[in-house]
Design an enzyme around this catalytic site. Sequence first.
Site, PDB file in Angstrom:
ATOM      1  N   HIS A 167       0.815  -1.225   0.000  1.00 16.21           N
ATOM      2  CA  HIS A 167       0.000   0.000   0.000  1.00 16.21           C
ATOM      3  C   HIS A 167       0.846   1.272   0.000  1.00 16.21           C
ATOM      4  CE1 HIS A 167      -3.538  -2.417   0.429  1.00 16.21           C
ATOM      5  NE2 HIS A 167      -3.225  -2.854   1.632  1.00 16.21           N
ATOM      6  N   ASP A 203      -2.576 -10.752  -2.005  1.00 15.55           N
ATOM      7  CA  ASP A 203      -3.111 -10.221  -0.749  1.00 15.55           C
ATOM      8  C   ASP A 203      -4.605  -9.935  -0.950  1.00 15.55           C
ATOM      9  OD1 ASP A 203      -2.015  -8.614   1.948  1.00 15.55           O
ATOM     10  OD2 ASP A 203      -3.767  -7.640   1.052  1.00 15.55           O
ATOM     11  N   ASP A 293      -4.087 -12.724   4.042  1.00 19.52           N
ATOM     12  CA  ASP A 293      -5.296 -12.206   4.686  1.00 19.52           C
ATOM     13  C   ASP A 293      -6.568 -12.491   3.890  1.00 19.52           C
ATOM     14  OD1 ASP A 293      -4.448 -10.457   2.721  1.00 19.52           O
ATOM     15  OD2 ASP A 293      -4.499  -8.657   3.977  1.00 19.52           O
ATOM     16  N   TYR A 332      -3.275 -11.678   9.202  1.00 17.61           N
ATOM     17  CA  TYR A 332      -3.369 -11.159  10.572  1.00 17.61           C
ATOM     18  C   TYR A 332      -3.929 -12.137  11.584  1.00 17.61           C
ATOM     19  CZ  TYR A 332      -2.544  -7.200   7.610  1.00 17.61           C
ATOM     20  OH  TYR A 332      -1.988  -6.374   6.676  1.00 17.61           O
TER      21      TYR A 332
HETATM   22  C1  SP5 Z   1      -1.023  -5.015   3.997  1.00 20.17           C
HETATM   23  C2  SP5 Z   1      -2.457  -5.079   4.366  1.00 20.17           C
HETATM   24  O1  SP5 Z   1      -3.053  -6.137   4.338  1.00 20.17           O
HETATM   25  N1  SP5 Z   1      -3.011  -3.951   4.794  1.00 20.17           N
HETATM   26  C3  SP5 Z   1      -4.354  -3.998   5.238  1.00 20.17           C
HETATM   27  C4  SP5 Z   1      -4.998  -2.702   4.982  1.00 20.17           C
HETATM   28  C5  SP5 Z   1      -6.449  -2.761   5.334  1.00 20.17           C
HETATM   29  N2  SP5 Z   1      -6.697  -2.135   6.574  1.00 20.17           N
HETATM   30  C6  SP5 Z   1      -8.001  -1.524   6.604  1.00 20.17           C
HETATM   31  C7  SP5 Z   1      -8.532  -1.665   7.965  1.00 20.17           C
HETATM   32  C8  SP5 Z   1      -9.965  -1.267   8.025  1.00 20.17           C
HETATM   33  C9  SP5 Z   1     -10.410  -1.276   9.432  1.00 20.17           C
HETATM   34  N3  SP5 Z   1     -10.491  -2.585   9.968  1.00 20.17           N
HETATM   35  C10 SP5 Z   1     -11.023  -2.629  11.297  1.00 20.17           C
HETATM   36  C11 SP5 Z   1      -9.927  -2.309  12.259  1.00 20.17           C
HETATM   37  C12 SP5 Z   1     -10.353  -2.374  13.676  1.00 20.17           C
HETATM   38  N4  SP5 Z   1      -9.130  -2.498  14.458  1.00 20.17           N
HETATM   39 ZN    ZN Z   2      -4.145  -7.014   2.876  1.00 18.97          ZN
END
Ligand code: SP5
Ligand code: ZN
Length: 356
Positions: A167, A203, A293, A332
């Site tokens: 990202h 991903d 993920d 994760y």
């Molecule tokens: C590298 C990668 O997989 N990055 C992930 C980016 C997505 N993150 C967005 C998160 C949106 C909110 N999710 C809920 C979080 C509550 N802790």
């Molecule tokens: Zn991701």
Amino acid sequence: MPVVWSPMTRAHDPQNEVWVGVATIGTEVAARVDAILSAVTESGHPLTEATAHPDDVLARVHEQSMLTFLAEAAERWRQGPYVDLVGQSRVVPYLFPTPAMTAGLPTRPAVAVHAEAGTYAYDTMTLVGDGTWEAARAAVDCALTAADLVLAGERAAYALCRPPGHHATPAGFGGSCYLNNAAVAAEALRVGGHDRVGIIDIDAHQGNGTAAIFYDRGDVLYGSVHVDPAAGWFPHIVGYADETGTGDGADCTRNRPLPEGTADESWLEAIGDLADWVVAAGCSALVVSLGVDAAVDDPESPLMITGDGYRAAGSILSATGLPAVVVQEGGYHLPSLGSLVAAYLHGHATGVVSAP
Ligand code: SP5
Ligand code: ZN
């Protein structure tokens, strides 16, 4: 398959992700490194420690201003009033100088670090603390060391990069990513003599940073399979199927967005399509952005991929016959993270296609 890692990648501890204004517990944690390390060791993959590399390849991917900001931000924050005033020990952006704010006016760089942060950070989820720069830079060294191994004749090498990178844009960090490890690996393969390199990103999220870095270039193809941003998923504003590249990069980007709930079969079909595409385009080397993920148990995506699916993905990408640098991205769910990575590496290393 050789596994390249660095103990320094544990040094980044984001602590929180600020999501909709609330400090939630971060999911991109240092324990991910050890979950992956123990699973790949158990599977018999040999470990290699990353070696320090100069900044030249990194400087082809990111603007110097962002590199300098990331390298200095934690120290500038520590010298500011933030810990005493509000108990915030991590760099969190405060405003974002988007076109909505600048609105055509001449602007200057913000002096206060809490204001300048939003020039480079494009979300509030990707905090910078002590050790963030060191870990992100060590992850780049993992990618570069794995690229060295492939350039020296290894069929494939795995870079245990953490924090992840796909990202991160030329001058922006976000989505838990600071430096774009996969883009650095692709540039290293280019510099090492491969005229055309394919990046396949599996991903769960579209790698908007990698896409942006190569969108107008014809020498590095970017293909991604991910959860449909139109269903409300990160990175929200890009990753649609009609984004195919521009200028020299026309038709050199391919997005395969998939609906929520997608399981192995259609996911593997999309990966097969991307694999055929990079081979037909004459790429001589491959970078795999391996996020796990998309797995059914992962808290950050609604895709439903199994361990067998990841093994089959490895087999499909191995069947391209291209030398490959496999770069860790997201993933994760700590209890299954290691075995998902091991499943992919097993598929890639053995090349056996198991039925989806
Ligand atoms: C590298 C990668 O997989 N990055 C992930 C980016 C997505 N993150 C967005 C998160 C949106 C909110 N999710 C809920 C979080 C509550 N802790
Ligand atoms: Zn991701």
